[in-house]
Each structure stands twice: as C-alpha cells, then as structure tokens.
Design a protein around this motif. Structure first.
Motif, short mmCIF file in Angstrom:
data_model
loop_
_atom_site.label_atom_id
_atom_site.label_comp_id
_atom_site.label_asym_id
_atom_site.label_seq_id
_atom_site.Cartn_x
_atom_site.Cartn_y
_atom_site.Cartn_z
N LYS A 1 0.83 -1.19 0.00
CA LYS A 1 0.00 0.00 0.00
C LYS A 1 0.87 1.24 0.00
O LYS A 1 0.38 2.36 0.00
CB LYS A 1 -0.89 0.00 1.23
N GLU A 2 2.19 1.03 0.10
CA GLU A 2 3.11 2.17 0.11
C GLU A 2 3.23 2.74 -1.29
O GLU A 2 3.10 2.03 -2.29
CB GLU A 2 4.51 1.71 0.54
N LEU A 3 3.55 4.03 -1.35
CA LEU A 3 3.83 4.63 -2.64
C LEU A 3 5.11 4.04 -3.19
O LEU A 3 6.08 3.88 -2.45
CB LEU A 3 4.03 6.14 -2.48
N PRO A 4 5.16 3.68 -4.47
CA PRO A 4 6.43 3.21 -5.05
C PRO A 4 7.52 4.27 -4.84
O PRO A 4 7.24 5.47 -4.89
CB PRO A 4 6.10 3.06 -6.54
N GLN A 5 8.75 3.79 -4.61
CA GLN A 5 9.82 4.75 -4.28
C GLN A 5 10.10 5.71 -5.44
O GLN A 5 10.35 6.88 -5.24
CB GLN A 5 11.11 3.98 -3.93
N PHE A 6 10.06 5.18 -6.66
CA PHE A 6 10.37 6.02 -7.82
C PHE A 6 9.17 6.14 -8.74
O PHE A 6 8.41 5.19 -8.90
CB PHE A 6 11.55 5.45 -8.60
N GLY B 1 -10.70 1.88 -1.49
CA GLY B 1 -10.03 0.83 -0.74
C GLY B 1 -8.82 0.35 -1.53
O GLY B 1 -8.97 -0.22 -2.61
N VAL B 2 -7.65 0.64 -1.03
CA VAL B 2 -6.43 0.33 -1.78
C VAL B 2 -5.89 -1.03 -1.36
O VAL B 2 -5.68 -1.30 -0.18
CB VAL B 2 -5.34 1.40 -1.51
N GLU B 3 -5.66 -1.90 -2.35
CA GLU B 3 -5.01 -3.18 -2.05
C GLU B 3 -3.51 -3.05 -2.32
O GLU B 3 -2.68 -3.54 -1.57
CB GLU B 3 -5.60 -4.24 -2.96
#
Ligand code: FES
Length: 508
Positions: A5-10, A322-324
């Motif tokens: 669910k984290e934002l991609p780093q790049f 709802g984010v998976e």
C-alpha cells in the motif's frame, strides 16, 4: 512484486512499460521537406500523416520518443474538458464552441479508425465521460453546462446518481467518449511513419531555428536540418519565433496513481467539477483491472512538497475505493493558454514556415491529434475546418489580457522571491534522497543527496529567463515556477522552454 500500500519509491509511468523502438542520434546535417521537433502524440501523428503522403520528414526528440507528457498522460479521449462549453459560448460564440467540440470528436474518430485500419491492439474502448460535484456551489454550474451541451447538440445527461461510490450530488455525463493505451497506439504510428520513409532521431536537442533560403533546425551538436517547414511539437515551444509564448501560457503538474482495489471498476471516466481535482479511469495491468486515480493539479514549481500530492491521492483512494496495492505512480506537466484554447498553427504572423502546437490544458489525447491534422493540412495546402479556431495569432481581449497581467505579475514575483529566500538547512544535515537550497561561494545553489550519499549541486537560476527553480521531491527534479522548465538533479533539461542545463557547482 510484493503487494504494497506504500507509494512506489520512484515514479514510473505504466504506459512506458511497453517496448518502444529506439532511434539513433542525429550525427550529420540533413535536408527534408518537414522537420518535426518532439516525439509525442503531435509529432508522431504528424510524421505518420506526412510520410504516408510521400512528404520527406525528419523527427527529432531531445530524449526518447513518447517519454514526455504523452508517456505520462491519463489517456482519456474525450471532448469533456472540465466545465468549458458555457464559457466558450460566452467568450467565442456558439459556432466556435461547437467547432471545438467537433474537433475533439473528430480526433476520437481518427484514433478509432486508424486503430482498426492498422489492427492496433491499443485497448480502445468507448466510455462515458462524467463530471460530478459534491458541492452545492457547483450544482448550478453543472446545470448551466448541460444547457450549453444542449445548445451545441452534445449527447448528454444530467443525473443525481453515478455508478461510482464517490460522494456526489450531481453529475453531467457526456456520452460515447473513449479511453485507450496511448503508447501501444502511437508506437505503431511511429513504426508506420518510418516504414513510409520518415527518419526519427532521439537524444537530439533542437536549440534554434535559423533562416537562409529555407528554415533550418539547429541542434545542440551543431547539425542543421534544412527544411521547407518546421513543426515545433516540443510541448513548450523550444523556439519562440516572436510569438511570446512564455507570457501566454502557464505550466501545471498533475499526479497519477495506478491502484489495485478489491472493488470492481463500474465503468465510465470521472472528474470532479471542484478543486482539488479527482479523476478516475480504469486500465488493465498484466491482465488485471486497475484504477487510475489522478489529480492534485498545481502550478509547476509552486505549492507543497510534491510527494504530499501523491499522498493526498492515496488518502482519497483509500477512502473511496479501498487500496489493495499501489502499482505505479507518475506525474505529468501541461500547459494552459490565456483563453484555454490551444495554440495550433503558424508560430507568428511573421514566420509562415514554422508551425507550433501547444497549450492543450491536459487534454492532449484529442487536441494533439487535432494539432497534427490541422498543421499537416496547412503544410500540404489542404483546407481544415479547425485551423482558424486554434490559430496562435487570434486575438481575444477577454479573458486573455486580464490573465496576461496576472501571470506575468506571478512570474515577476518568482523572479524576486526565489532570489531572496533561502532555507537554513545546511548540506550536512541533509538526509539521503533529500534536497535543499543553500548558498555556495555566494551563489544560490540546490543540493541533492542521493541514495548512495553523493551530493549533486546545481546553480538554481533557471537557464530560460532567470527565475529560481524549486525542488520537486516526488520526481527528484528542479522545477521552474515561471514557465515550467524542469531539470534533473544533475541539472539536465527534462522539459523546456529552457534549452541549456543548470550550471553544475562543484562541492569542494
Ligand atoms: Fe522560464 Fe524558468 S522556465 S524562467
């Protein structure tokens, strides 16, 4: 990829995962009929149309083709460009407002027909475009816009219920619009253009246009592309031709998340009437349905930390969908003209062999096709019903002039403010993957500390007209608040109008 669910780093655009042919750098002077600068939707479509008519074409791009705004779009093919038709009727009259609508719908038909003709599997599908509001203030505006649709004969419906579970009180549906995968479509057009004899060159930066008997595009390496006509399709025009484009447009950024949700996408393409903008469409990623969540527009180089814009979209998505998993994040830059109509046509009245297409106000999938068709028609001496509407030489006193004054006041403010303000963070206290503005040897300097703890230091004075660039934490770029130039953390130009890199400063 582990679900996160984290934002991609790049940042990385999903569209750009498609394999695209690469092209060589221009290493010599050449002579063609039409020289095109910019390998996005405008340049590639124009190259395809011209090459098919046996016109000798060369297309150059400063980086890789399809890696600018076209590679980072949301790829809605629609004539519903926010609440504009009532405004256009008031400013330009019914006839021109209708022409604008027809131009967009012609572009949609063009994409559908070419995709069929060339059997391009670009996931083209018809969808309704829906503008909705949850604000009482906007209900009347939607009703007024519906009247404008009816006046112009646009197939539409005003409704209280929409398929999506977003908070809303009213919505205006424009029927039979579409969405697609832009790179799958345009890469085939590029290949077809090349098959018909067009020459494509990447990593070839245009820096000027010079005249002898014919115009010539001058590249950074000193090569000349001598041609009968120059087509400036470089997003912000790399060459101004006394058209004063920096004073007639402003740049905005917008953000995109590609999200996996447990909820099925109910169909349709959505956008809010009110700010902050929230926009949605579906896309198939690796055979599975995903949601594109778009929004958080702001003027380039201004506003809060850019990573916070992604977080705001993430919060919205979590609450509404709802984010998976967050699969991708990317952002794009768009240019808006003073009267909201793109500039498509001769770059200025004085230069009739140089053409420009810019200022699509986030709606480049249709306006880009319109631009390619209008300009290729003018070049070939064909009539085009839309050429007058979009002519960059048009004069509309209202609203252009009022906004002109405000935008230039804003630029002046950034010229001054940027030069006076410094953060007190020192270089030593910088965390990994963070940047600060400080003073080095008496010069305002931007310092970025990368993941390996190397420092990259640049002079923050924009090489276009001297405004001070600001750090964009989401993309790791230095962005100019005045006309939207963007530079990598090492100072290379990623987006014009600047042509020269930021000056690098060596840390002793
Ligand atoms: Fe014009 Fe920076 S983009 S001054």
């Amino acid at each position: 990829m582990a679900e996160s669910k984290e934002l991609p780093q790049f940042p990385e655009s999903y569209w750009r995962k498609t394999d695209i042919e690469s092209y060589p750098k221009l290493e010599e002077g050449i002579k063609v009929d039409v020289g095109i600068v910019g390998g996005g939707i405008v340049g590639i479509t124009a190259a395809y149309l011209l090459a098919k008519q046996n016109v000798k074409v060369a297309l150059i791009d400063a980086g890789e083709i399809l890696n600018g705004t076209t590679g980072h779009t949301t790829a809605k093919i629609t004539a519903q460009h926010g609440l504009i038709y009532d405004e256009f009727i008031k400013h330009f009259g019914e006839e021109k407002a209708k022409l604008y609508y027809e131009a967009q719908m012609n572009a949609k038909d063009f994409i559908e027909e070419i995709a069929k003709e060339l059997s391009i599997d670009c996931e083209f599908e018809e969808q309704d475009a829906i503008i909705y509001t949850n604000s009482d203030d906007y209900i009347t505006q939607l009703e007024t816009e519906k009247k404008a649709y009816d006046t112009l004969g646009i197939e539409s419906e005003l409704t209280d219920t929409i398929p999506i579970k977003a908070h809303h009180k009213k919505a205006l549906i424009m029927k039979k619009q579409a969405q697609y995968h832009p790179i799958k479509f345009l890469k085939v057009l590029a290949e077809e253009a090349v098959k018909h004899g067009a020459k494509f060159y990447e990593n070839t930066t245009a820096i000027d246009v010079e005249y002898n008997k014919h115009p010539a595009i001058i590249t950074r390496d000193g090569h000349r592309i001598i041609c009968k006509n120059v087509f400036v399709a470089s997003h912000f025009p790399f060459y101004d031709g006394q058209g004063f484009y920096p004073t007639r447009m402003y740049a905005e950024r917008a953000y995109v998340l590609a999200i996996k949700s447990k909820k099925n996408y109910p169909g349709g393409m959505y956008i809010t009437a009110e700010e902050p903008t929230r926009s949605l469409r579906s896309v198939k990623i690796d055979g599975e349905e995903a949601w594109l969540v778009i929004g958080e527009n702001h003027k380039t180089g201004q506003g809060k930390s850019t990573i916070d814009h992604y977080k705001a979209l993430q919060d919205f998505a979590e609450a509404q969908i709802g984010v998976e998993e967050i699969l991708y994040r990317w952002s794009a830059q768009d240019l808006t003209t003073l009267d909201k109509l793109p500039y498509i046509g001769r770059i200025s009245e004085e230069e009739d062999t140089v053409f420009v297409a810019t200022g699509f106000r986030k709606w480049g999938m249709t306006n880009g096709i319109v631009a390619a068709r209008v300009i290729t028609d003018i070049i070939q001496g064909n009539d085009n019903p839309f050429s007058e509407l979009f002519s960059p030489s048009r004069f509309q006193a209202d609203p252009s002039l009022r906004k002109f004054a405000r935008i230039n006041a804003d630029v002046a403010k950034h010229l001054i403010k940027g030069k006076l303000e410094f953060t007190d963070q020192t270089i030593k206290s910088l965390s990994k993957d963070d940047a600060t503005v400080t003073r080095i040897n008496g010069k305002r300097a931007g310092v970025y500390k990368d993941q390996e703890e190397n420092f990259h230091c640049v002079d923050t004075t924009c090489t276009h007209m001297g405004c001070e660039v600001e750090w964009n934490s989401g993309e790791r770029t230095w962005d100019c608040p005045c006309h939207g130039s963007r530079f990598s953390y090492t100072g290379e130009v990623m987006e014009g109008p600047a042509k020269r890199p930021l000056e690098r400063i060596e840390l002793e």
